[in-house]
Design a protein around this motif. Structure first.
Motif, PDB file in Angstrom:
ATOM      1  N   TRP A  40      47.176  36.711  45.930  1.00  0.00           N
ATOM      2  CA  TRP A  40      46.932  37.349  44.633  1.00  0.00           C
ATOM      3  C   TRP A  40      48.207  37.649  43.864  1.00  0.00           C
ATOM      4  O   TRP A  40      48.142  38.019  42.700  1.00  0.00           O
ATOM      5  N   ASP A  41      49.370  37.496  44.496  1.00  0.00           N
ATOM      6  CA  ASP A  41      50.623  37.547  43.736  1.00  0.00           C
ATOM      7  C   ASP A  41      50.874  36.245  42.991  1.00  0.00           C
ATOM      8  O   ASP A  41      51.708  36.190  42.082  1.00  0.00           O
ATOM      9  N   ARG A  42      50.154  35.195  43.390  1.00  0.00           N
ATOM     10  CA  ARG A  42      50.363  33.877  42.782  1.00  0.00           C
ATOM     11  C   ARG A  42      49.270  33.494  41.785  1.00  0.00           C
ATOM     12  O   ARG A  42      49.536  32.787  40.817  1.00  0.00           O
ATOM     13  N   VAL A  43      48.054  33.915  42.061  1.00  0.00           N
ATOM     14  CA  VAL A  43      46.947  33.602  41.154  1.00  0.00           C
ATOM     15  C   VAL A  43      46.211  34.891  40.823  1.00  0.00           C
ATOM     16  O   VAL A  43      46.189  35.820  41.641  1.00  0.00           O
ATOM     17  N   ALA A  57      38.669  39.879  39.834  1.00  0.00           N
ATOM     18  CA  ALA A  57      38.454  41.147  39.142  1.00  0.00           C
ATOM     19  C   ALA A  57      39.436  41.306  37.977  1.00  0.00           C
ATOM     20  O   ALA A  57      39.104  41.895  36.944  1.00  0.00           O
ATOM     21  N   VAL A  58      40.647  40.770  38.145  1.00  0.00           N
ATOM     22  CA  VAL A  58      41.624  40.791  37.051  1.00  0.00           C
ATOM     23  C   VAL A  58      41.139  39.924  35.893  1.00  0.00           C
ATOM     24  O   VAL A  58      41.247  40.291  34.721  1.00  0.00           O
ATOM     25  N   ILE A  91      35.987  38.157  48.687  1.00  0.00           N
ATOM     26  CA  ILE A  91      36.916  38.519  47.613  1.00  0.00           C
ATOM     27  C   ILE A  91      36.416  39.721  46.818  1.00  0.00           C
ATOM     28  O   ILE A  91      37.203  40.592  46.429  1.00  0.00           O
ATOM     29  N   LEU A  92      35.107  39.806  46.612  1.00  0.00           N
ATOM     30  CA  LEU A  92      34.561  40.811  45.695  1.00  0.00           C
ATOM     31  C   LEU A  92      34.036  42.066  46.389  1.00  0.00           C
ATOM     32  O   LEU A  92      33.712  43.042  45.718  1.00  0.00           O
ATOM     33  N   LYS A 152      29.615  43.190  39.507  1.00  0.00           N
ATOM     34  CA  LYS A 152      31.061  43.365  39.415  1.00  0.00           C
ATOM     35  C   LYS A 152      31.545  43.328  37.974  1.00  0.00           C
ATOM     36  O   LYS A 152      32.442  44.086  37.591  1.00  0.00           O
ATOM     37  N   MET A 153      30.964  42.470  37.146  1.00  0.00           N
ATOM     38  CA  MET A 153      31.339  42.440  35.744  1.00  0.00           C
ATOM     39  C   MET A 153      30.984  43.757  35.060  1.00  0.00           C
ATOM     40  O   MET A 153      31.773  44.327  34.293  1.00  0.00           O
TER      41      MET A 153
END
Length: 298
Positions: free
Chosen positions: A20-23, A27-28, A83-84, A163-164
């Motif tokens: 997640w530092d790369r993509v 949620a972002v 992931i979610l 989640k949205m």
């Protein structure tokens, strides 16, 4: 099987920073979509109607994306769930507050400031610990149980819709001058989607910790809470740990006299009680996993 695998993957790996530092995290990306809609449509007249239309559009997009991802097969489905659903990251963030308090009050304030929106600069140790435990209870319902519930109800479309909605509520569902009208739909829809999960979270915690005799008090505290849903897991968690939660706190330099949850409990918890709260989260998670296994084999 996808739900069981997804829950286990989340518990094992959480949110790996190497990825997640790369993509951008999904949620972002959801947050960026909400922010774009806020900047583009939250202006002029009929802001409430605009907010309703925005939530309808975002919700439809989430459902359609969920349908596409679900069609790609069980492994993709399990990865999306991993992931979610945010069990591991929630526990890690809450436990970081306990670790911070063991170092110093300042470190505890810094750590809790990462997970709550209230003012932290003047918090004493008890206030830091209460904030962490409240966050643990509320976010277990929002970040773990509700996504699992809506996945069981409607598959990945239900999970992504939830989640949205939850992301939109956290960003625009506030009673501020800018968002009171535009964010009304996000806040109300989030309330509706969390009605069952919040009460289920309270039932699970109360049942696992022998608090059935205190159920009437849990209900009373939940109904007095400023949120229609957050009070349920908080009230159950407070009794499981025998601590008092909620109560007065400061937002934006203004003290607000919120009522206590389980007011007869300890008001000076510390790192030990935060760790106990994390243990509650894992114990209830294990029950959720067991339920997912039963659904899988049935």
């Amino acid at each position: 099987m996808s739900l069981v695998l997804g829950l286990i993957l989340d518990a094992m790996f959480g949110e790996p920073r190497a990825i997640w530092d790369r993509v951008p995290h999904p949620a972002v990306l959801m947050g960026r979509a909400v922010a774009w809609c806020d900047a583009r449509f939250n202006a002029g007249d009929a802001r409430k109607a605009r907010g309703v239309a925005v939530m309808a559009g975002l919700g439809l997009a989430a459902v359609l994306l969920g349908m596409v991802l679900q069609a790609l097969g069980g492994l993709v489905e399990a990865l999306v769930i991993a992931i979610l659903v945010a069990q591991r990251s929630l526990v890690d963030h809450v436990r970081a507050v306990a670790d911070g308090l063991r170092m110093s009050l300042g470190e505890g304030r810094r750590a809790v400031g990462m997970i709550v929106g209230r003012d932290t600069a003047a918090m004493d140790e008890g206030a830091v610990a209460r904030a962490a435990i409240e966050s643990a209870a509320e976010n277990f319902s929002d970040g773990v149980l509700a996504p699992v519930f809506w996945y069981l109800v409607a598959g990945l479309p239900g999970l992504l819709l939830y989640k949205m909605t939850n992301t939109a509520d956290s960003m625009i569902g506030h009673r501020t001058a800018r968002h009171a009208a535009f964010g009304w739909a996000a806040a109300r829809f989030d309330d509706v989607l969390n009605i069952v999960p919040a009460r289920l979270a309270a039932l699970l915690i109360a049942g696992l910790y022998g608090q059935w005799g205190a159920w009437r008090g849990i209900v009373e505290d939940a109904r007095r809470h400023r949120s229609p849903n957050a009070g349920w897991p908080e009230a159950a968690m407070a009794r499981a740990l025998d601590v008092a939660l909620s109560g007065p706190r400061s937002y934006g330099g203004e003290m607000r006299a919120f009522p206590w949850v389980n007011g007869g409990g300890r008001r000076d918890p510390g790192a030990r009680e935060i760790e106990a709260g994390c243990a509650v989260l894992w114990r209830v998670w294990a029950v959720v996993l067991g339920g997912a296994v039963l659904v899988w084999v049935s």
